[in-house]
Design an enzyme around this catalytic site. Structure first.
Site, PDB file in Angstrom:
ATOM      1  N   THR A 151       7.582   4.177  -5.248  1.00 32.02           N
ATOM      2  CA  THR A 151       6.920   5.260  -5.236  1.00 32.02           C
ATOM      3  C   THR A 151       5.740   5.171  -6.150  1.00 32.02           C
ATOM      4  O   THR A 151       6.048   4.672  -7.448  1.00 32.02           O
ATOM      5  CB  THR A 151       7.757   6.670  -5.660  1.00 32.02           C
ATOM      6  OG1 THR A 151       8.781   6.707  -4.676  1.00 32.02           O
ATOM      7  CG2 THR A 151       6.994   7.791  -5.575  1.00 32.02           C
ATOM      8  N   GLU A 433      14.619   9.289  -2.028  1.00 28.77           N
ATOM      9  CA  GLU A 433      14.995   8.715  -0.976  1.00 28.77           C
ATOM     10  C   GLU A 433      14.424   9.326   0.447  1.00 28.77           C
ATOM     11  O   GLU A 433      15.217   9.403   1.367  1.00 28.77           O
ATOM     12  CB  GLU A 433      16.513   8.526  -0.658  1.00 28.77           C
ATOM     13  CG  GLU A 433      16.958   7.241  -0.627  1.00 28.77           C
ATOM     14  CD  GLU A 433      16.570   6.165  -1.541  1.00 28.77           C
ATOM     15  OE1 GLU A 433      16.582   6.085  -2.615  1.00 28.77           O
ATOM     16  OE2 GLU A 433      15.465   5.341  -0.795  1.00 28.77           O
TER      17      GLU A 433
END
Ligand SMILES: CCCCCCCC/C=C\CCCCCCCCCCC/C=C/C(=O)SCCNC(=O)CCNC(=O)[C@H](O)C(C)(C)COP(=O)(O)OP(=O)(O)OC[C@H]1O[C@@H](n2cnc3c(N)ncnc32)[C@H](O)[C@@H]1OP(=O)(O)O
Ligand code: FAD
Length: 665
Positions: A151, A433
């Site tokens: 990320t 996730e």
């Protein structure tokens, strides 16, 4: 004051239990040998004095909490190593693991979590055999400590939009990692701040100016001796969060950092010395670690809930409040049917997701075996299952953890109850996730595709096979099978009407993308409905299977919970069922009665059921949920640990309050 060994309320509750608690514990642990193994590890772990906190975490500063978490992580690693524990979420020979034991040492997470849960699994899943040989051993010995850095500040969901680049330099046979903008900085990876010295970096591969998509690279970010960031590496911690404050989530930027060619993990795609790219058989294999973690989240969600519901039900058995009948003493709050309504569904939901998680793990392992011989046929179904079950388990369990907290009234708000922390780590699973809405949309994408292919005669995969059935109206049937069929009808109804909307929107001139966006609220509804049908079906079939091997007494209680789960969901989703099935008001009235009867039937087993989760006091970490039920004594003991209680008058009185009182400020 001399204490009895167990609160008499709990003693009384335990005497009404109708089944063998140990038998259920073994079932939940997936075998008596797993229970024995887990208890042996817990005996060892909880006997280590270095793993106990003298001062509760919440009274420490951010820095002290981190340092304490590191200290404990190191001791815990050593103890687990000595105990022979090799299984985290990777390398496990059966379905039990030691995550709950592990978590209980840290109320707010460990900075090593990502080492175990994603760094090592990515090396194992994405590295070729030579790379696994090199990196796995080093990671297992903790010579290198890593995380999973995907990320970025600007993008988490949209992986194709990630900006970190890995440009191949054929002359030196190196990749050059670069963060071209602020938004390209990695942001979030656990342990990244000050703990890890390596990480898996997901970056856009470029060779001779041509992009080849996201690939995993293993990158050293700190010196192995001094732990100083390497030249060109900008790394630090992202700051305080709702939960996981001891996980040390970090940021990371690169200024033209060079790494050897073989640091790209090359099990699926390869770059040769002269810069030739060989594509993997399926580009989505690079996303494999996420699929695995989503699968394991279903079990995590169930265990967060089972811990919360153990605390709340034990507390509800020892807490007395108000009056049911004027001439009788104040009842245990667990006697209020509204309290049972809040809590018993927590036990059933935890069972539902626990048994589903074992089933899903088997599906995952089976798929891995097929993938190893080049068969990717089941990947879309596995991806949809992992996304959807991750979503509904995390959102249901988090909602119920919060319900457990609220069901404990004011005391549930105390950090020492551990309910706020359980909520914090549970709600994170709705975001990490893969954010839950996005994951439902991924599920919907697979369902719509399957629906369209099915309408052209292609067979459906097993969990979608009921799509082929004709959606003919039939009389409402309140049996388990009848309710399951009804939820499958809801799933078909919602999917077919989403597909119709998509078709109408495109017919009216919208692009496929705009039609998808416009219909997306319906689409996530269809995805959720499919997930519900899967969970109902698997929970029931697993209990039917286990029901053949367990004692009649346990079988009966397991089915009470399945029924409770089914009837509760039917009443919750009444609107959908009224729309897509023949459910009538009369049926609803009788289902409500059935639900109330089930609460009454489960009531004598409530404490037995939560005892069967077999959480030691050290695991629950809660003033309200201890096995002996002495909640008030524990609340007071913990309150006395507040640093403010170390002195009768705080210096701020003399400095500020007194001058204020005297008008001398
Ligand atoms: C000796 C000591 C021993 C120690 C023992 C220790 C014991 C203790 C053990 C453990 C203790 C620690 C406990 C740990 C507990 C766990 C904690 C976990 C912590 C996790 C922290 C969080 C980490 C993260 O969040 S990592 C970042 C995750 N990021 C995401 O999930 C991003 C979400 N986004 C996406 O996945 C994608 O971008 C997307 C799917 C939304 C869209 O992708 P895109 O490429 O744009 O794809 P799209 O065009 O939409 O679709 C293309 C087709 O590909 C299909 N597809 C997409 N994804 C997948 C996939 N993953 N697999 C298969 N197929 C996929 C998609 O459906 C499309 O298919 P189609 O056929 O074309 O329709
Ligand atoms: C506790 C925690 C730990 C984490 N650990 C890690 C880690 O170790 N490593 C790592 O790499 N990452 C980690 N992450 C990051 C995590 O994976 C991302 O935050 C997550 O994937 C969500 O992405 P995002 O933040 O970009 O959300 P966004 O995508 O910005 O979501 C914001 C909103 O936009 C909506 N949205 C976005 N895209 C769409 C779409 N296509 N359609 C409809 N709605 C959309 C979402 O539904 C949401 O409502 C962690 C996050 C948390 C909270």
């Amino acid at each position: 004051m001399t204490l009895k060994k167990v609160n008499p309320d709990l003693e009384k509750e335990r005497s009404t239990c109708t089944f063998n608690i140990e038998e259920l514990t073994n079932l939940l642990d997936t075998g008596a040998h797993c229970t024995a193994e887990r208890r042996a590890v817990e005996d060892k772990v909880f006997s280590v004095k270095e793993l106990k906190d003298e001062i509760p975490d919440e009274f420490l500063s951010h820095k002290e909490r981190y340092e304490n978490a590191i200290r404990k992580s190191v001791f815990l690693h050593k103890v687990l190593q000595e105990t022979g524990v090799k299984r985290g979420v990777y390398n496990r020979s059966d379905k039990s693991d030691f995550r709950t034991t592990y978590y209980s040492i840290f109320k707010d997470g460990s900075p090593f979590m990502l080492q175990y849960s994603m760094f090592v699994p990515t090396i194992l899943g994405q590295g070729d055999s030579e790379q696994v040989e090199l990196w796995y051993k080093r990671a297992l010995n903790m010579e290198i400590i890593g995380t999973y850095a995907q990320t970025e500040l600007g993008h988490g969901t949209f992986i194709r939009g990630l900006e970190t680049e890995a440009v191949y330099d054929e002359k030196t046979e190196e990749f050059i990692l670069n963060s071209p903008s602020l938004s390209s900085y990695k942001w979030w990876p656990g342990g990244l701040g000050h703990t890890t010295n390596y990480c898996i970096v997901m970056a856009q591969l470029k060779i001779k100016g041509k992009p080849y998509g996201m690939q995993p690279f293993i990158v050293q970010i700190r010196d192995e001796e001094t732990h100083m960031p390497l030249p060109g590496v900008k790394v630090g911690e992202i700051g305080a969060k709702l939960a996981f404050n001891t996980v040390n989530n970090g940021f990371l930027g690169f200024e033209h950092v060079r790494i050897p060619r073989r640091h790209m993990l090359m099990r699926f795609s390869q770059v040769s010395k002269d810069g030739k790219f060989t594509s993997s058989a399926n580009p989505k294999l690079a996303y494999g670690t996420m699929v695995m973690v989503r699968v394991t989240i279903v079990n995590s969600a169930a265990t967060y809930l089972s811990r919360a519901v153990t605390i709340a039900i034990r507390y509800s058995a020892v807490r007395h409040q108000s009056k049911l009948k004027q001439n009788e003493p104040e009842p245990q709050i667990l006697d209020y049917v509204t309290q049972q309504h809040k809590l018993f569904i927590g036990i059933a939901t935890s069972h539902a997701y626990m048994f589903c998680s074992y089933w899903l793990w088997d599906v995952y392992v089976m798929y891995q075996k097929e993938q190893n011989v080049g068969n990717f046929d089941r990947l879309p179904e596995l991806h949809a299952l992992a996304c959807c079950l991750k979503v509904i388990s995390s959102s249901d369990c988090t909602g119920l953890v919060e319900k457990c907290r609220m069901s404990c009234g004011g005391h549930g708000f105390m950090m020492s109850s551990n309910l706020p922390q359980l909520y914090g780590i549970s709600t994170a699973t709705c975001t990490y996730e893969g954010e839950n809405t996005v994951m439902l949309l991924q599920t919907a994408r697979a369902l719509v595709k399957a629906w369209e292919l099915g309408s052209r005669g292609r067979p459906f995969s097993p969990t979608m096979s009921y799509f082929a059935e004709k959606n003919v109206p039939s009389k409402w049937d309140s049996s388990l099978e009848g309710i399951l069929n009804a939820f499958q009808k809801v799933s078909i109804g919602k999917l077919s009407s989403s597909v119709s909307s998509l078709q109408e929107y495109t017919k009216s001139g919208l692009s496929a993308e705009d039609a998808w966006n416009k219909a997306s609220v319906q689409l996530i509804g269809a995805a959720e409905a499919w997930g519900r049908a899967v969970v109902l079906s698997i929970y029931k079939s697993e209990i039917e299977r286990y029901g053949q091997t367990v004692s009649p007494a346990l079988k009966s209680v397991l089915f009470d919970l399945v029924e409770l789960y089914y009837v509760h969901l039917t009443l919750e989703k009444m609107g959908d069922l009224l729309l897509y099935t023949q459910l009538s008001e009369k049926d609803v009235v009788s289902l409500r009665k059935k639900y109330e009867d089930l609460l009454e039937k489960i009531r004598p087993n409530a404490i037995g059921l939560v005892d069967a989760f077999d959480y030691r006091d050290e695991v629950l970490n809660s003033t309200l949920g201890s096995y002996d039920g002495f909640a008030y004594e524990r609340l007071m003991t913990e309150a006395m640990k507040s640093p403010l209680n170390a002195e009768p008058v705080n210096q701020s009185f003399h400095k500020y309050i007194k001058p204020l009182m005297k008008g001398k400020l």
